[in-house]
Design a protein around this motif. Structure first.
Motif, PDB file in Angstrom:
ATOM      1  N   LEU A   1       0.846  -1.211   0.000  1.00  0.00           N
ATOM      2  CA  LEU A   1       0.000   0.000   0.000  1.00  0.00           C
ATOM      3  C   LEU A   1       0.877   1.255   0.000  1.00  0.00           C
ATOM      4  CD1 LEU A   1      -2.733  -1.120   2.566  1.00  0.00           C
ATOM      5  CD2 LEU A   1      -2.950  -0.972   0.085  1.00  0.00           C
ATOM      6  N   PRO A   2       0.316   2.400  -0.379  1.00  0.00           N
ATOM      7  CA  PRO A   2       1.145   3.628  -0.458  1.00  0.00           C
ATOM      8  C   PRO A   2       1.693   4.081   0.900  1.00  0.00           C
ATOM      9  CG  PRO A   2      -0.937   3.909  -1.628  1.00  0.00           C
ATOM     10  CD  PRO A   2      -1.048   2.605  -0.884  1.00  0.00           C
TER      11      PRO A   2
ATOM     12  N   THR B   1       0.572   6.246   3.002  1.00  0.00           N
ATOM     13  CA  THR B   1       0.505   7.693   3.210  1.00  0.00           C
ATOM     14  C   THR B   1      -0.492   8.052   4.309  1.00  0.00           C
ATOM     15  OG1 THR B   1      -1.175   7.764   1.495  1.00  0.00           O
ATOM     16  CG2 THR B   1       1.077   8.272   0.820  1.00  0.00           C
ATOM     17  N   ASN B   2      -1.281   7.053   4.748  1.00  0.00           N
ATOM     18  CA  ASN B   2      -2.301   7.274   5.784  1.00  0.00           C
ATOM     19  C   ASN B   2      -3.212   8.448   5.431  1.00  0.00           C
ATOM     20  OD1 ASN B   2      -1.036   5.199   7.160  1.00  0.00           O
ATOM     21  ND2 ASN B   2       0.218   6.583   8.369  1.00  0.00           N
ATOM     22  N   CYS B   3      -3.627   8.505   4.165  1.00  0.00           N
ATOM     23  CA  CYS B   3      -4.408   9.665   3.704  1.00  0.00           C
ATOM     24  C   CYS B   3      -5.861   9.614   4.173  1.00  0.00           C
ATOM     25  CB  CYS B   3      -4.365   9.753   2.185  1.00  0.00           C
ATOM     26  SG  CYS B   3      -5.311   8.433   1.382  1.00  0.00           S
ATOM     27  N   GLY B   4      -6.367   8.432   4.508  1.00  0.00           N
ATOM     28  CA  GLY B   4      -7.721   8.322   5.049  1.00  0.00           C
ATOM     29  C   GLY B   4      -8.824   8.207   4.010  1.00  0.00           C
ATOM     30  N   ALA B   5      -8.480   8.228   2.710  1.00  0.00           N
ATOM     31  CA  ALA B   5      -9.526   8.213   1.675  1.00  0.00           C
ATOM     32  C   ALA B   5     -10.339   6.921   1.671  1.00  0.00           C
ATOM     33  CB  ALA B   5      -8.893   8.432   0.298  1.00  0.00           C
ATOM     34  N   CYS B   6      -9.781   5.857   2.223  1.00  0.00           N
ATOM     35  CA  CYS B   6     -10.502   4.572   2.257  1.00  0.00           C
ATOM     36  C   CYS B   6     -11.489   4.495   3.423  1.00  0.00           C
ATOM     37  CB  CYS B   6      -9.506   3.422   2.372  1.00  0.00           C
ATOM     38  SG  CYS B   6      -8.442   3.605   3.828  1.00  0.00           S
TER      39      CYS B   6
ATOM     40  N   GLN C   1     -10.429   4.558   6.560  1.00  0.00           N
ATOM     41  CA  GLN C   1      -9.651   4.136   7.724  1.00  0.00           C
ATOM     42  C   GLN C   1      -8.601   5.198   8.018  1.00  0.00           C
ATOM     43  OE1 GLN C   1     -10.279   1.389   9.590  1.00  0.00           O
ATOM     44  NE2 GLN C   1     -11.996   0.916   8.234  1.00  0.00           N
TER      45      GLN C   1
ATOM     46  N   THR D   1      -5.532   4.830   8.966  1.00  0.00           N
ATOM     47  CA  THR D   1      -4.175   4.525   8.504  1.00  0.00           C
ATOM     48  C   THR D   1      -4.212   3.391   7.483  1.00  0.00           C
ATOM     49  OG1 THR D   1      -3.856   2.859  10.213  1.00  0.00           O
ATOM     50  CG2 THR D   1      -3.171   5.092  10.775  1.00  0.00           C
ATOM     51  N   CYS D   2      -3.116   3.258   6.731  1.00  0.00           N
ATOM     52  CA  CYS D   2      -3.010   2.143   5.778  1.00  0.00           C
ATOM     53  C   CYS D   2      -2.975   0.811   6.540  1.00  0.00           C
ATOM     54  CB  CYS D   2      -1.756   2.281   4.921  1.00  0.00           C
ATOM     55  SG  CYS D   2      -1.785   3.735   3.861  1.00  0.00           S
TER      56      CYS D   2
ATOM     57  N   PHE E   1      -6.426  -0.137   7.328  1.00  0.00           N
ATOM     58  CA  PHE E   1      -7.099  -0.608   6.107  1.00  0.00           C
ATOM     59  C   PHE E   1      -6.652  -2.039   5.769  1.00  0.00           C
ATOM     60  CE2 PHE E   1      -7.271  -0.952   1.397  1.00  0.00           C
ATOM     61  CZ  PHE E   1      -8.642  -0.849   1.246  1.00  0.00           C
TER      62      PHE E   1
ATOM     63  N   CYS F   1      -9.459   1.662  -1.443  1.00  0.00           N
ATOM     64  CA  CYS F   1      -8.258   2.522  -1.527  1.00  0.00           C
ATOM     65  C   CYS F   1      -8.107   2.956  -2.988  1.00  0.00           C
ATOM     66  CB  CYS F   1      -7.004   1.771  -1.081  1.00  0.00           C
ATOM     67  SG  CYS F   1      -5.493   2.703  -1.456  1.00  0.00           S
ATOM     68  N   PRO F   2      -8.239   4.249  -3.255  1.00  0.00           N
ATOM     69  CA  PRO F   2      -8.126   4.710  -4.647  1.00  0.00           C
ATOM     70  C   PRO F   2      -6.686   4.750  -5.146  1.00  0.00           C
ATOM     71  CG  PRO F   2      -8.823   6.517  -3.188  1.00  0.00           C
ATOM     72  CD  PRO F   2      -8.557   5.333  -2.309  1.00  0.00           C
ATOM     73  N   TYR F   3      -5.733   4.450  -4.279  1.00  0.00           N
ATOM     74  CA  TYR F   3      -4.323   4.619  -4.667  1.00  0.00           C
ATOM     75  C   TYR F   3      -3.570   3.295  -4.679  1.00  0.00           C
ATOM     76  CZ  TYR F   3      -5.863   9.238  -3.299  1.00  0.00           C
ATOM     77  OH  TYR F   3      -6.581  10.393  -3.179  1.00  0.00           O
TER      78      TYR F   3
END
Ligand code: SF4
Length: 269
Positions: A12-13, A15-20, A22, A24-25, A28, A42-44
């Motif tokens: 996974l990336p 990055t802990n971006c939260g878009a999913c 969750q 953190t990665c 997720f 996860c869009p990434y």
């Protein structure tokens, strides 16, 4: 062999971006492997992650049904156990702060540096995202202990806890995995520990690195690390020690889960 949380996390990336949905990665990856979460949330996704997708989907289809059912049962049983407790009464003893929302009592707890809000029927992050059921089970167990005393400052081994013999193997496996991951990379472990809020200490005479973590307010965990010595053919080693009063706050299974979470977070940091 089934794919593990760490295997997925590595792709996974991070990055802990939260878009999913969750925080953190790692959360997720845990949800995907343990709860059957759809990877496409996860869009990434990297190419490496996409390459695992089919395998993980088959793995999810195979074994999740029964596991989900048993987690739901365990969670429900704990919520029933917590239901009659007075959260206002027990908050201070477990290092939490008490509050109410729309007449519903809750306690706020720091868990691995994240603030989690524990209601009697759900556990969520302050922004409303529900915590995964594994973490919820751990936090309900912690609350149900109604522990009152603080940590003693004395350190004991897992093996010295009552009835731990059959579970010691699991802890040793976690220690071995962590030691192998950071063998020859003590600086990386120091950096990962600092990111998780670990506090360097000097407790043992000879360990190369000694760090106290506070994954839960009343449950400090001491990590001892010995770097590998290739000349002496001495492999890297990790030992976890626990506060003398730890069994007043967590049962053995919960404690192992907490250590597993700590080890995963260190390897992911
Ligand atoms: S899994 Fe993907 S969406 Fe979720 S936090 Fe990591 S990068 Fe962001």
């Amino acid at each position: 062999m089934p794919r593990t949380v760490m295997e997925l996390l590595k792709t996974l990336p991070r990055t802990n971006c939260g878009a999913c949905g969750q925080a953190t990665c790692l959360a997720f990856a845990t949800q995907v492997i343990k709860e059957g979460e759809d990877m496409s949330r996860c869009p990434y996704l990297t190419e490496a992650a996409l390459a695992l997708a089919g395998e993980i989907k088959a793995q999810q289809a195979k074994g999740l049904g029964r596991r989900r059912e048993s987690i739901a049962i365990a969670l429900e049983a704990l919520q029933e156990k917590v239901a009659p407790l007075d959260l206002a009464d027990l908050a201070e003893g477990v290092g939490a702060s008490y509050g109410e929302m729309d007449g519903c009592p809750y306690v706020d707890l720091d868990y691995f540096g994240h603030r989690l809000r524990v209601f009697k029927d759900k556990v969520c992050y302050p922004e409303g995202v529900e915590a995964n059921p594994w973490d919820a089970i751990l936090l309900y167990n912690y609350l149900a202990s109604q522990g009152k005393t603080g940590p003693t400052g004395t350190w004991i081994t897992f093996q010295s806890l009552p009835n731990s013999v059959s579970k010691t193997k699991t802890l040793k496996r976690l220690e071995k995995e962590l030691a192998a991951h950071f063998a020859g990379k003590q600086r990386d472990l120091e950096r990962a520990a600092a990111r998780l809020g670990g506090q360097p200490v000097k407790v043992a005479e000879d360990a190369d690195l000694q760090v106290i973590f506070r994954p839960l307010p009343k449950v400090p965990v001491l990590l001892l690390f010995w770097e590998a010595d290739t000349e002496e053919d001495f492999p890297a080693q990790v030992h976890f020690l626990f506060d003398g009063k730890v069994s007043e706050f967590l049962d053995l299974e919960s404690l192992l889960f907490l250590v597993e979470q700590l080890a995963d977070r260190l390897m992911a940091a």
